[in-house]
Design a protein around this motif. Structure first.
Motif, PDB file in Angstrom:
ATOM      1  N   TYR A  58     -18.219 -36.780  17.843  1.00 50.05           N
ATOM      2  CA  TYR A  58     -19.147 -36.085  18.727  1.00 50.05           C
ATOM      3  C   TYR A  58     -19.474 -34.744  18.080  1.00 50.05           C
ATOM      4  CZ  TYR A  58     -16.840 -39.400  21.853  1.00 50.05           C
ATOM      5  OH  TYR A  58     -16.305 -40.535  22.415  1.00 50.05           O
ATOM      6  N   LEU A  59     -20.732 -34.358  18.152  1.00 46.73           N
ATOM      7  CA  LEU A  59     -21.159 -33.104  17.564  1.00 46.73           C
ATOM      8  C   LEU A  59     -22.047 -32.346  18.543  1.00 46.73           C
ATOM      9  CD1 LEU A  59     -22.114 -34.429  14.036  1.00 46.73           C
ATOM     10  CD2 LEU A  59     -20.259 -32.845  14.507  1.00 46.73           C
ATOM     11  N   ALA A  60     -21.888 -31.033  18.581  1.00 44.20           N
ATOM     12  CA  ALA A  60     -22.788 -30.203  19.376  1.00 44.20           C
ATOM     13  C   ALA A  60     -24.182 -30.260  18.764  1.00 44.20           C
ATOM     14  CB  ALA A  60     -22.279 -28.769  19.407  1.00 44.20           C
ATOM     15  N   SER A  61     -25.187 -30.139  19.582  1.00 42.85           N
ATOM     16  CA  SER A  61     -26.560 -30.257  19.095  1.00 42.85           C
ATOM     17  C   SER A  61     -26.874 -29.183  18.067  1.00 42.85           C
ATOM     18  CB  SER A  61     -27.546 -30.177  20.262  1.00 42.85           C
ATOM     19  OG  SER A  61     -27.357 -28.972  20.989  1.00 42.85           O
ATOM     20  N   SER A  62     -26.230 -28.037  18.180  1.00 45.68           N
ATOM     21  CA  SER A  62     -26.513 -26.925  17.271  1.00 45.68           C
ATOM     22  C   SER A  62     -26.029 -27.180  15.844  1.00 45.68           C
ATOM     23  CB  SER A  62     -25.865 -25.643  17.803  1.00 45.68           C
ATOM     24  OG  SER A  62     -24.455 -25.808  17.922  1.00 45.68           O
ATOM     25  N   VAL A  63     -25.154 -28.166  15.667  1.00 46.12           N
ATOM     26  CA  VAL A  63     -24.606 -28.423  14.331  1.00 46.12           C
ATOM     27  C   VAL A  63     -24.922 -29.823  13.828  1.00 46.12           C
ATOM     28  CG1 VAL A  63     -22.767 -26.766  14.754  1.00 46.12           C
ATOM     29  CG2 VAL A  63     -22.335 -29.212  15.117  1.00 46.12           C
ATOM     30  N   LYS A  64     -25.559 -30.639  14.641  1.00 42.77           N
ATOM     31  CA  LYS A  64     -25.912 -31.997  14.205  1.00 42.77           C
ATOM     32  C   LYS A  64     -26.799 -31.936  12.977  1.00 42.77           C
ATOM     33  CE  LYS A  64     -25.488 -34.897  18.307  1.00 42.77           C
ATOM     34  NZ  LYS A  64     -26.200 -35.632  19.372  1.00 42.77           N
ATOM     35  N   GLY A  65     -26.477 -32.804  12.018  1.00 35.83           N
ATOM     36  CA  GLY A  65     -27.239 -32.837  10.776  1.00 35.83           C
ATOM     37  C   GLY A  65     -26.705 -31.886   9.724  1.00 35.83           C
ATOM     38  N   ARG A  66     -25.790 -30.991  10.129  1.00 38.93           N
ATOM     39  CA  ARG A  66     -25.220 -30.035   9.174  1.00 38.93           C
ATOM     40  C   ARG A  66     -23.702 -30.180   9.074  1.00 38.93           C
ATOM     41  NH1 ARG A  66     -25.452 -24.734   9.996  1.00 38.93           N
ATOM     42  NH2 ARG A  66     -25.447 -24.871  12.284  1.00 38.93           N
ATOM     43  N   PHE A  67     -23.047 -30.449  10.183  1.00 40.79           N
ATOM     44  CA  PHE A  67     -21.590 -30.581  10.216  1.00 40.79           C
ATOM     45  C   PHE A  67     -21.211 -32.040  10.416  1.00 40.79           C
ATOM     46  CE2 PHE A  67     -20.590 -26.078  12.104  1.00 40.79           C
ATOM     47  CZ  PHE A  67     -21.334 -25.506  11.088  1.00 40.79           C
ATOM     48  N   THR A  68     -20.088 -32.426   9.854  1.00 42.37           N
ATOM     49  CA  THR A  68     -19.515 -33.739  10.136  1.00 42.37           C
ATOM     50  C   THR A  68     -18.021 -33.579  10.391  1.00 42.37           C
ATOM     51  OG1 THR A  68     -19.135 -34.194   7.789  1.00 42.37           O
ATOM     52  CG2 THR A  68     -21.205 -34.986   8.731  1.00 42.37           C
ATOM     53  N   ILE A  69     -17.470 -34.497  11.153  1.00 45.66           N
ATOM     54  CA  ILE A  69     -16.039 -34.478  11.459  1.00 45.66           C
ATOM     55  C   ILE A  69     -15.465 -35.824  11.082  1.00 45.66           C
ATOM     56  CG2 ILE A  69     -16.468 -35.140  13.876  1.00 45.66           C
ATOM     57  CD1 ILE A  69     -14.012 -33.437  14.644  1.00 45.66           C
ATOM     58  N   SER A  70     -14.266 -35.803  10.528  1.00 45.61           N
ATOM     59  CA  SER A  70     -13.630 -37.039  10.098  1.00 45.61           C
ATOM     60  C   SER A  70     -12.118 -36.873  10.175  1.00 45.61           C
ATOM     61  CB  SER A  70     -14.060 -37.397   8.668  1.00 45.61           C
ATOM     62  OG  SER A  70     -13.654 -36.373   7.766  1.00 45.61           O
ATOM     63  N   ARG A  71     -11.416 -37.983  10.006  1.00 44.82           N
ATOM     64  CA  ARG A  71      -9.953 -37.934  10.015  1.00 44.82           C
ATOM     65  C   ARG A  71      -9.406 -38.781   8.884  1.00 44.82           C
ATOM     66  NH1 ARG A  71      -5.476 -40.763  11.766  1.00 44.82           N
ATOM     67  NH2 ARG A  71      -6.600 -42.437  12.854  1.00 44.82           N
ATOM     68  N   ASN A  72      -8.406 -38.277   8.212  1.00 46.19           N
ATOM     69  CA  ASN A  72      -7.679 -39.016   7.200  1.00 46.19           C
ATOM     70  C   ASN A  72      -6.200 -38.795   7.464  1.00 46.19           C
ATOM     71  OD1 ASN A  72      -6.804 -40.434   5.002  1.00 46.19           O
ATOM     72  ND2 ASN A  72      -7.436 -38.913   3.497  1.00 46.19           N
ATOM     73  N   GLN A  73      -5.527 -39.868   7.855  1.00 40.82           N
ATOM     74  CA  GLN A  73      -4.108 -39.804   8.228  1.00 40.82           C
ATOM     75  C   GLN A  73      -3.926 -38.756   9.317  1.00 40.82           C
ATOM     76  OE1 GLN A  73      -2.016 -39.421   4.435  1.00 40.82           O
ATOM     77  NE2 GLN A  73      -2.019 -41.643   4.206  1.00 40.82           N
ATOM     78  N   ASN A  74      -3.139 -37.730   9.086  1.00 40.70           N
ATOM     79  CA  ASN A  74      -2.845 -36.769  10.149  1.00 40.70           C
ATOM     80  C   ASN A  74      -3.670 -35.492  10.073  1.00 40.70           C
ATOM     81  OD1 ASN A  74      -0.971 -38.462  11.279  1.00 40.70           O
ATOM     82  ND2 ASN A  74       0.767 -37.531  10.232  1.00 40.70           N
ATOM     83  N   THR A  75      -4.758 -35.540   9.322  1.00 42.71           N
ATOM     84  CA  THR A  75      -5.605 -34.348   9.184  1.00 42.71           C
ATOM     85  C   THR A  75      -7.031 -34.658   9.615  1.00 42.71           C
ATOM     86  OG1 THR A  75      -4.248 -33.539   7.352  1.00 42.71           O
ATOM     87  CG2 THR A  75      -6.434 -32.589   7.590  1.00 42.71           C
ATOM     88  N   VAL A  76      -7.587 -33.770  10.423  1.00 40.90           N
ATOM     89  CA  VAL A  76      -8.982 -33.854  10.834  1.00 40.90           C
ATOM     90  C   VAL A  76      -9.766 -32.813  10.040  1.00 40.90           C
ATOM     91  CG1 VAL A  76     -10.592 -33.491  12.734  1.00 40.90           C
ATOM     92  CG2 VAL A  76      -8.466 -34.747  13.117  1.00 40.90           C
TER      93      VAL A  76
END
Length: 119
Positions: A58-76
């Motif tokens: 989920y991304l705030a509209s103000s950052v969509k297209g610029r920010f991404t969030i992901s997870r690898n093992q125990n780190t986001v």
């Protein structure tokens, strides 16, 4: 659950940073890790979130297209691209039992990491 945020720094407008949130303790698949930010003189605001198990994002509209969030093992990770001066803030990660943009629903918080966008 303990959260450790890192990766902030000083970057020029248009630049990129990757923030990390290392989680330890019992994180359940239904939990959500969220990122919030607070700029000087402003209220803390929701930036992004990810469901721990299925990795729905989920991304705030103000950052969509610029920010991404992901997870690898125990780190986001929060990847910040095309940064603007208005992205300057302290960025916090936190965990909640389910997805919400309401910071009051997030129980455990990391210590915050400063992001400064300036030329």
């Amino acid at each position: 659950v303990q959260l450790q945020a890192s990766g902030g720094g000083l970057v020029q407008p248009g630049g990129s940073l990757r923030l990390s949130c290392a989680a330890s303790g019992r994180v359940f698949s239904s939990h959500v890790i969220g990122w919030f930010r607070q700029a000087p003189g402003k209220e803390r605001e929701f930036v992004a979130a990810i469901r721990w198990g299925v990795r729905t994002t989920y991304l705030a509209s103000s950052v969509k297209g610029r920010f991404t969030i992901s997870r690898n093992q125990n780190t986001v990770y929060l990847q910040l691209n095309s940064l603007k001066p208005e992205d300057t803030a302290v960025y916090y990660c936190a965990t909640a039992n389910s997805y919400t943009m309401n910071q009051n629903e997030y129980r455990y918080w990391g210590q915050g990491t400063q992001v400064t966008v300036s030329s």
